[in-house]
Design an enzyme around this catalytic site. Structure first.
Site, PDB file in Angstrom:
ATOM      1  N   ASP A  42      41.733  42.106  40.213  1.00  0.00           N
ATOM      2  CA  ASP A  42      42.949  41.364  40.592  1.00  0.00           C
ATOM      3  C   ASP A  42      44.119  41.787  39.698  1.00  0.00           C
ATOM      4  OD1 ASP A  42      42.152  40.087  38.289  1.00  0.00           O
ATOM      5  OD2 ASP A  42      42.301  38.047  39.093  1.00  0.00           O
ATOM      6  N   SER A  43      43.860  42.737  38.786  1.00  0.00           N
ATOM      7  CA  SER A  43      44.964  43.397  38.064  1.00  0.00           C
ATOM      8  C   SER A  43      45.909  44.052  39.061  1.00  0.00           C
ATOM      9  CB  SER A  43      44.407  44.450  37.090  1.00  0.00           C
ATOM     10  OG  SER A  43      43.479  45.298  37.733  1.00  0.00           O
ATOM     11  N   ASP A  81      37.035  41.397  42.347  1.00  0.00           N
ATOM     12  CA  ASP A  81      37.416  40.173  41.640  1.00  0.00           C
ATOM     13  C   ASP A  81      37.629  39.036  42.627  1.00  0.00           C
ATOM     14  OD1 ASP A  81      37.660  39.998  38.851  1.00  0.00           O
ATOM     15  OD2 ASP A  81      39.390  41.343  38.852  1.00  0.00           O
ATOM     16  N   LYS A 110      33.158  39.192  41.026  1.00  0.00           N
ATOM     17  CA  LYS A 110      33.366  38.897  39.599  1.00  0.00           C
ATOM     18  C   LYS A 110      34.175  37.612  39.456  1.00  0.00           C
ATOM     19  CE  LYS A 110      36.157  41.563  36.827  1.00  0.00           C
ATOM     20  NZ  LYS A 110      37.160  40.628  36.279  1.00  0.00           N
ATOM     21  N   GLU A 112      35.901  34.835  36.542  1.00  0.00           N
ATOM     22  CA  GLU A 112      36.314  34.627  35.151  1.00  0.00           C
ATOM     23  C   GLU A 112      36.011  33.205  34.723  1.00  0.00           C
ATOM     24  OE1 GLU A 112      40.457  35.540  34.616  1.00  0.00           O
ATOM     25  OE2 GLU A 112      40.250  37.540  35.475  1.00  0.00           O
ATOM     26  N   GLU A 179      36.072  40.881  27.599  1.00  0.00           N
ATOM     27  CA  GLU A 179      37.413  41.447  27.414  1.00  0.00           C
ATOM     28  C   GLU A 179      38.038  40.952  26.114  1.00  0.00           C
ATOM     29  OE1 GLU A 179      39.954  41.236  30.846  1.00  0.00           O
ATOM     30  OE2 GLU A 179      41.720  41.911  29.733  1.00  0.00           O
TER      31      GLU A 179
HETATM   32  O1  KIV Z   1      41.357  42.762  37.123  1.00  0.00           O
HETATM   33  C1  KIV Z   1      40.897  43.659  36.422  1.00  0.00           C
HETATM   34  O2  KIV Z   1      41.291  44.826  36.481  1.00  0.00           O
HETATM   35  C2  KIV Z   1      39.862  43.307  35.462  1.00  0.00           C
HETATM   36  C3  KIV Z   1      39.519  44.297  34.400  1.00  0.00           C
HETATM   37  C4  KIV Z   1      40.567  44.256  33.357  1.00  0.00           C
HETATM   38  C5  KIV Z   1      38.170  44.068  33.823  1.00  0.00           C
HETATM   39  O3  KIV Z   1      39.332  42.238  35.513  1.00  0.00           O
END
Ligand code: KIV
Length: 262
Positions: A42-43, A81, A110, A112, A179
């Site tokens: 989600d970056s 994500d 994934k 968080e 992280e």
């Molecule tokens: O969203 C993302 O790119 C991430 C990485 C920084 C692990 O979660």
């Protein structure tokens, strides 16, 4: 790449490589270079959409980019994500993850967060949805954390991350991303857990490494985080940058001291 193969890499002490991807062309380049895991992070809210943080990203955005990455992905494990608030409750997590797997064609999701996710991880994994947990600096909690800063520096903070990691593994998570935590803590958690631990700003002793693709190509707008490295600068081509990243992770030469928090 399968979860069983990732587990085998950990057992054999072989490092796991992961980079983010958001479209088919980059996915194909990374896949052909032999990356183990492609993460539709989600970056993308920051590096693709230009937001200040990852909070505006939606499940629809993630599905759109995951579909593109899937088209370029032949051998890597495709992880996606779950965006902000798409797993605020266990039922919502099941609904969102089902969409990401069914429409996005992801192979793993994934999430968080710490022990509060145990019930969601149980619900997902019992229904056949593989889960990667993400601890330490969790960017979706940026406002609560008060900034992008190293986590687990105090004894209490370190214990909490360690306990969360064990709880999430016990609930069924098959992978953990750590992280921005001190390297000693990451080393300890990697040795403690049976599942592979992938680090970003967590030192070289993790079972593998992940970076945001645009950071390692030096094209992220603004200041590049200190734990990343611009591989394009030293290699001169995108393909070579990706190959050198993979080699450096496999050989344990990345991250170096200068990319690590003590
Ligand atoms: O969203 C993302 O790119 C991430 C990485 C920084 C692990 O979660």
């Amino acid at each position: 790449m399968t979860l069983i193969q990732l587990q085998k890499l950990k057992k054999e002490g072989k490092k796991i490589t992961c980079l983010t991807a958001y479209d088919a062309s980059f996915a194909q380049l990374l896949d052909e270079a032999g990356i183990d895991i492609l993460l539709v992070g989600d970056s993308l809210g920051m590096v693709i959409q230009g937001h200040d943080n990852t909070l505006p990203v939606t499940v629809d955005d993630m599905i759109y980019h995951c579909q593109q990455v899937h088209r370029g992905c032949q051998q890597a494990l495709l992880m996606v994500d779950m965006p902000f608030m798409s797993y605020a409750t266990p039922n919502l997590a099941l609904e969102s993850a089902t969409r990401l797997m069914r429409s996005g064609q992801a192979q793993m999701v994934k999430l968080e967060g710490g022990a509060w996710l145990v019930e969601s991880v149980l619900i997902l994994t019992e229904r056949g949805i593989p889960v990667c947990a993400h601890l330490g600096l969790t960017p979706q909690s940026i406002h609560q954390l008060g900034g992008y800063r190293v986590q687990g520096k105090t004894q209490w903070g370190a214990e909490r991350i360690r306990d969360d990691a064990v709880a999430l593994q016990t609930a069924g998570a098959s992978l953990l991303i750590l992280e921005c935590v001190p390297c000693k803590l990451a080393e300890e958690i990697s040795a403690l857990l049976d599942i592979p631990v992938i680090g970003i700003g967590a030192g070289v002793e993790c079972d593998g490494q992940v970076l945001v693709l645009y950071d390692m190509l030096g094209i992220t707008p603004g200041k590049r985080p200190s734990f990343t490295k611009d591989f394009l600068q030293e290699t001169g081509s995108i393909q070579a940058a990706i190959e050198v990243f993979i080699k450096a992770v496999k050989e344990g030469t990345f991250p170096g001291h200068e990319h690590t928090f003590e």
